[in-house]
Design a protein around this motif. Structure first.
Motif, mmCIF file in Angstrom:
data_model
loop_
_atom_site.group_PDB
_atom_site.id
_atom_site.type_symbol
_atom_site.label_atom_id
_atom_site.label_comp_id
_atom_site.label_asym_id
_atom_site.label_seq_id
_atom_site.Cartn_x
_atom_site.Cartn_y
_atom_site.Cartn_z
ATOM 1 N N VAL A 72 43.964 -25.403 -7.650
ATOM 2 C CA VAL A 72 44.569 -24.500 -6.660
ATOM 3 C C VAL A 72 43.499 -23.976 -5.703
ATOM 4 O O VAL A 72 43.722 -23.907 -4.486
ATOM 5 C CB VAL A 72 45.326 -23.349 -7.357
ATOM 6 N N SER A 73 42.327 -23.648 -6.235
ATOM 7 C CA SER A 73 41.223 -23.167 -5.395
ATOM 8 C C SER A 73 40.758 -24.226 -4.403
ATOM 9 O O SER A 73 40.120 -23.901 -3.405
ATOM 10 C CB SER A 73 40.037 -22.740 -6.259
ATOM 11 N N ASN A 74 41.086 -25.471 -4.697
ATOM 12 C CA ASN A 74 40.686 -26.571 -3.821
ATOM 13 C C ASN A 74 41.873 -27.167 -3.058
ATOM 14 O O ASN A 74 41.823 -28.314 -2.625
ATOM 15 C CB ASN A 74 39.951 -27.638 -4.632
ATOM 16 N N THR B 80 34.298 -21.892 -15.911
ATOM 17 C CA THR B 80 34.516 -22.909 -14.884
ATOM 18 C C THR B 80 34.510 -24.293 -15.550
ATOM 19 O O THR B 80 34.001 -24.445 -16.662
ATOM 20 C CB THR B 80 33.417 -22.857 -13.796
ATOM 21 N N GLN C 175 35.128 -31.309 -13.775
ATOM 22 C CA GLN C 175 35.228 -31.116 -12.328
ATOM 23 C C GLN C 175 35.388 -32.461 -11.613
ATOM 24 O O GLN C 175 36.182 -32.587 -10.689
ATOM 25 C CB GLN C 175 33.991 -30.384 -11.813
ATOM 26 N N HIS D 161 43.367 -23.529 -12.053
ATOM 27 C CA HIS D 161 42.677 -22.638 -11.122
ATOM 28 C C HIS D 161 41.757 -23.435 -10.196
ATOM 29 O O HIS D 161 41.711 -23.187 -8.983
ATOM 30 C CB HIS D 161 41.890 -21.577 -11.893
ATOM 31 N N HIS D 162 41.031 -24.379 -10.747
ATOM 32 C CA HIS D 162 40.124 -25.195 -9.932
ATOM 33 C C HIS D 162 40.905 -26.000 -8.886
ATOM 34 O O HIS D 162 40.519 -26.038 -7.718
ATOM 35 C CB HIS D 162 39.307 -26.135 -10.825
#
Length: 180
Positions: free
Chosen positions: A87-89, A41, A47, A84-85
């Motif tokens: 798209v996940s958000n 992650t 982030q 990925h982060h």
């Protein structure tokens, strides 16, 4: 030793470090990598940068996002983790472009200018890193503004941000010599 390079970065980025509310809109936002955790992650600093990119996208300040980083960060592709982060958000996958050659800021900026042919963009990074990143992009002919995540405002990141700010002095010297 750090005086001239610091003045160079400050002068090249003057009036170009903005908030998400007042940055001019551009087609592309360039998110610079900042490490992946062992579990695959984004690091807390990364982030924060990705959250800024998401906010800029949702506000219509950028329409595409280049995620630039190392192809090998703790066994993971940093740009793949970044995508990925996002798209996940809620950021659509088709607006995200991976740049796995961005092993440092200079390479990320060179690729944005050369391979992607960008002439303007919004650099998204940590606040302490923006002056150098914007200066480097501008040195390469890219009309760049920067929006930063304030890692130092997060108590979990205070020491990391302080270490990053100290590292930034030496990295600015390196950037100055690369670009001259």
């Amino acid at each position: 030793m750090t005086g001239v390079p610091s003045v160079w970065a400050f002068a090249r980025s003057a009036d170009r470090i903005r908030s998400a509310a007042d940055v001019p809109g551009t087609e592309v936002g360039l998110v610079l990598g900042a490490g992946v955790r062992w579990d695959g992650t984004p690091s807390l600093i990364l982030q924060g940068r990705l959250d800024v990119a998401k906010d800029l996208y949702e506000a219509g300040k950028i329409r595409r996002i280049i995620v630039s980083g190392s192809p090998e960060s703790r066994g993971c592709s940093e740009p793949a983790v970044m995508r990925h982060h996002l798209v996940s958000n809620g950021v659509p996958a088709d607006v995200i472009v991976l740049d796995e050659t961005g092993v440092d800021t200079w390479q990320s900026c060179r690729r944005a200018a050369g391979e992607f042919g960008l002439r303007e963009l919004t650099v998204i990074s940590s606040r302490f890193h923006l002056r150098r990143a914007v200066a480097m992009c501008r040195r390469l002919g890219v009309d760049a503004h920067g929006v930063g995540h304030d890692a130092a405002a997060d108590w979990r990141l205070e020491r990391v941000a302080a270490r990053g700010a100290r590292r930034e002095l030496l990295a600015t010297v390196k950037a100055f010599w690369y670009s001259h």
